[in-house]
Enzyme design. Sequence first.
Site, PDB file in Angstrom:
ATOM      1  N   TYR A 204       6.597  40.344  38.020  1.00  0.00           N
ATOM      2  CA  TYR A 204       7.385  41.076  37.425  1.00  0.00           C
ATOM      3  C   TYR A 204       8.252  39.897  36.526  1.00  0.00           C
ATOM      4  O   TYR A 204       9.517  40.080  36.787  1.00  0.00           O
ATOM      5  CB  TYR A 204       8.238  42.097  38.216  1.00  0.00           C
ATOM      6  CG  TYR A 204       7.285  43.158  38.751  1.00  0.00           C
ATOM      7  CD1 TYR A 204       7.032  44.326  37.944  1.00  0.00           C
ATOM      8  CD2 TYR A 204       6.668  42.900  40.015  1.00  0.00           C
ATOM      9  CE1 TYR A 204       6.131  45.165  38.728  1.00  0.00           C
ATOM     10  CE2 TYR A 204       5.733  43.936  40.425  1.00  0.00           C
ATOM     11  CZ  TYR A 204       5.699  45.248  39.749  1.00  0.00           C
ATOM     12  OH  TYR A 204       4.664  46.084  40.266  1.00  0.00           O
ATOM     13  N   ARG A 211      17.234  38.853  38.098  1.00  0.00           N
ATOM     14  CA  ARG A 211      17.255  38.096  39.304  1.00  0.00           C
ATOM     15  C   ARG A 211      18.326  37.160  39.208  1.00  0.00           C
ATOM     16  O   ARG A 211      18.830  36.902  40.112  1.00  0.00           O
ATOM     17  CB  ARG A 211      15.773  37.708  39.546  1.00  0.00           C
ATOM     18  CG  ARG A 211      14.776  38.907  40.123  1.00  0.00           C
ATOM     19  CD  ARG A 211      13.616  38.162  40.707  1.00  0.00           C
ATOM     20  NE  ARG A 211      12.707  37.612  39.245  1.00  0.00           N
ATOM     21  CZ  ARG A 211      11.644  38.373  38.869  1.00  0.00           C
ATOM     22  NH1 ARG A 211      11.541  39.417  39.254  1.00  0.00           N
ATOM     23  NH2 ARG A 211      11.263  38.172  37.723  1.00  0.00           N
ATOM     24  N   ASP A 249       9.459  46.512  51.278  1.00  0.00           N
ATOM     25  CA  ASP A 249       8.305  46.940  50.541  1.00  0.00           C
ATOM     26  C   ASP A 249       7.394  47.581  51.305  1.00  0.00           C
ATOM     27  O   ASP A 249       7.242  47.461  52.455  1.00  0.00           O
ATOM     28  CB  ASP A 249       7.652  45.513  49.699  1.00  0.00           C
ATOM     29  CG  ASP A 249       7.104  45.944  48.346  1.00  0.00           C
ATOM     30  OD1 ASP A 249       7.722  45.957  47.556  1.00  0.00           O
ATOM     31  OD2 ASP A 249       5.670  46.497  48.428  1.00  0.00           O
ATOM     32  N   ASP A 298      14.843  48.428  42.934  1.00  0.00           N
ATOM     33  CA  ASP A 298      13.807  48.146  41.822  1.00  0.00           C
ATOM     34  C   ASP A 298      12.566  48.788  42.134  1.00  0.00           C
ATOM     35  O   ASP A 298      11.603  48.057  42.097  1.00  0.00           O
ATOM     36  CB  ASP A 298      13.779  46.501  41.751  1.00  0.00           C
ATOM     37  CG  ASP A 298      13.000  46.182  40.171  1.00  0.00           C
ATOM     38  OD1 ASP A 298      12.656  47.117  39.394  1.00  0.00           O
ATOM     39  OD2 ASP A 298      12.480  45.116  40.353  1.00  0.00           O
ATOM     40  N   CYS A 338      12.285  51.134  35.208  1.00  0.00           N
ATOM     41  CA  CYS A 338      11.083  50.517  34.396  1.00  0.00           C
ATOM     42  C   CYS A 338      10.446  51.615  33.685  1.00  0.00           C
ATOM     43  O   CYS A 338       9.259  51.511  33.186  1.00  0.00           O
ATOM     44  CB  CYS A 338      10.328  49.659  34.858  1.00  0.00           C
ATOM     45  SG  CYS A 338       9.295  50.420  36.244  1.00  0.00           S
TER      46      CYS A 338
HETATM   47  N1  SAH Z   1      11.806  43.713  42.601  1.00  0.00           N
HETATM   48  C1  SAH Z   1      10.547  43.136  42.357  1.00  0.00           C
HETATM   49  C2  SAH Z   1       9.585  43.915  41.745  1.00  0.00           C
HETATM   50  C3  SAH Z   1       9.133  45.221  42.270  1.00  0.00           C
HETATM   51  S1  SAH Z   1       8.080  46.252  41.714  1.00  0.00           S
HETATM   52  C4  SAH Z   1      10.528  41.582  41.674  1.00  0.00           C
HETATM   53  O1  SAH Z   1      11.671  41.355  41.390  1.00  0.00           O
HETATM   54  O2  SAH Z   1       9.479  41.138  41.683  1.00  0.00           O
HETATM   55  C5  SAH Z   1       7.969  47.922  42.848  1.00  0.00           C
HETATM   56  C6  SAH Z   1       7.606  47.261  44.297  1.00  0.00           C
HETATM   57  O3  SAH Z   1       7.694  48.624  44.984  1.00  0.00           O
HETATM   58  C7  SAH Z   1       6.078  47.023  44.649  1.00  0.00           C
HETATM   59  O4  SAH Z   1       5.984  45.832  45.128  1.00  0.00           O
HETATM   60  C8  SAH Z   1       5.627  48.222  45.236  1.00  0.00           C
HETATM   61  O5  SAH Z   1       4.786  47.704  46.428  1.00  0.00           O
HETATM   62  C9  SAH Z   1       6.786  49.051  45.936  1.00  0.00           C
HETATM   63  N2  SAH Z   1       6.792  50.105  46.202  1.00  0.00           N
HETATM   64  C10 SAH Z   1       6.361  51.129  45.569  1.00  0.00           C
HETATM   65  N3  SAH Z   1       6.516  52.419  46.188  1.00  0.00           N
HETATM   66  C11 SAH Z   1       7.454  51.997  47.412  1.00  0.00           C
HETATM   67  C12 SAH Z   1       7.971  52.769  48.295  1.00  0.00           C
HETATM   68  N4  SAH Z   1       8.084  54.324  48.344  1.00  0.00           N
HETATM   69  N5  SAH Z   1       8.494  52.173  49.452  1.00  0.00           N
HETATM   70  C13 SAH Z   1       8.425  50.851  49.517  1.00  0.00           C
HETATM   71  N6  SAH Z   1       7.917  49.844  48.530  1.00  0.00           N
HETATM   72  C14 SAH Z   1       7.516  50.667  47.412  1.00  0.00           C
END
Ligand code: SAH
Length: 395
Positions: A204, A211, A249, A298, A338
């Site tokens: 991402y 970040r 996650d 996020d 997003c």
């Molecule tokens: N913050 C990250 C990007 C997040 S993308 C960065 O800086 O790189 C969104 C993430 O949410 C993905 O990794 C996906 O696996 C996770 N995700 C989606 N739904 C979720 C849920 N209900 N509980 C936990 N993780 C989830």
Amino acid sequence: MAGQLIIKQGKEKALLRKHPWVFTGAVAKIKGKPGLGDTVEVLDTRGNFLGRAAYSPHSQICGRIWTFDANEQVDFEFFKGRIERALRMRQAVLPEGTTGYRLIAGESDALPGITIDIYANWIVCQLLSAGAELQRGVIVEALRSVFPEHNVYERSDVDVRKKEGLEQVTGVLHGAEVPEELVIEENGLKLYVDIVKGHKTGYYLDQRDARQAIKKYAKGKRVLNCFSYTGGFGLYAAAAGASYVRNLDMSQPSLDIAKRNLTLNGLDDVDVEHVQGDVFQLLREYQNGEKFDVIVLDPPKFVDSKASLTRACRGYKDINRLAAKLLNPGGILMTFSCSGLLSTELFQKVVADGVLDAGREMQIIDRTYQAADHPVSLPYPEGLYLKGLVVRLVG
Ligand code: SAH
């Protein structure tokens, strides 16, 4: 010329303002027999040139403008020129110590339907439209002439291709086999990126600035990083001297990379936990007494159509409410959306509603957007999709 799209009188206004989409409803007549992705001329009813577009017969957006310049042909030189000017912009705006970035952000870089990311010496392309698909060969040729040392990989495994009548495609387009360990640098930190199985094109990149922003708040603090993916926010927090970090996650492979990213940066000494599970559920479990100083929310895109907007807002409100309740006095919530279909104003309202329901009072102390290598072309407001609020618990 494979054909022409004649635009209904009055419907050419958006094109005159350089908005790059032709909707089927705006087309009075199709002349010739253009095929999938063919380059067509777009003309008004009097025959005046409006643009040169890629034809997408299966999509509501049946034309995506390559150029508004009648003298510009869509060929190798065209793509090379677009890539070079995009690269110049990135060189001007990217922070130091950064080898992962978005080179081409589709419409906003005047290349509709094309996403191109750079990860060290790998270029990852995502071709989203029929026009991009048809031009694959010349796009790769143009990339190779601008980046002679780079390898090229395709990650066109996205649902939107269906609307264009295209299958999903992935694989090496030029160069070596993809290495098992591909490492990029971002603001001087090192990160493993999996361009084959990772999300999007691997990482991402758009959250780079947000970040970096967490560093201001993380020193000596307890940080909860929800939807951590490969741990980006957690890594920055650890590097900034957080006393404790928890990455959450649902994806175990992503958390495994998150752990390795800490080692890669010599941050094994920091107290970091990785919890696999559903954030909605985990935030509920933490309500019985756990507290954090900084919380990151996020989530993935909750809104993929106008019809899903209401349900998505409930989701955003829920996690923001739960997170607000877990904050210590003076605590910081970094909350993001997003979803392009959710406006900045509505997002703020939804966060406000969540915080209100939590019985908390909070103030916005900063706002973030997608990083500058994900620009928004002025006449194309749809290019803005990622927005963030940094809100602080009053007290
Ligand atoms: N913050 C990250 C990007 C997040 S993308 C960065 O800086 O790189 C969104 C993430 O949410 C993905 O990794 C996906 O696996 C996770 N995700 C989606 N739904 C979720 C849920 N209900 N509980 C936990 N993780 C989830």
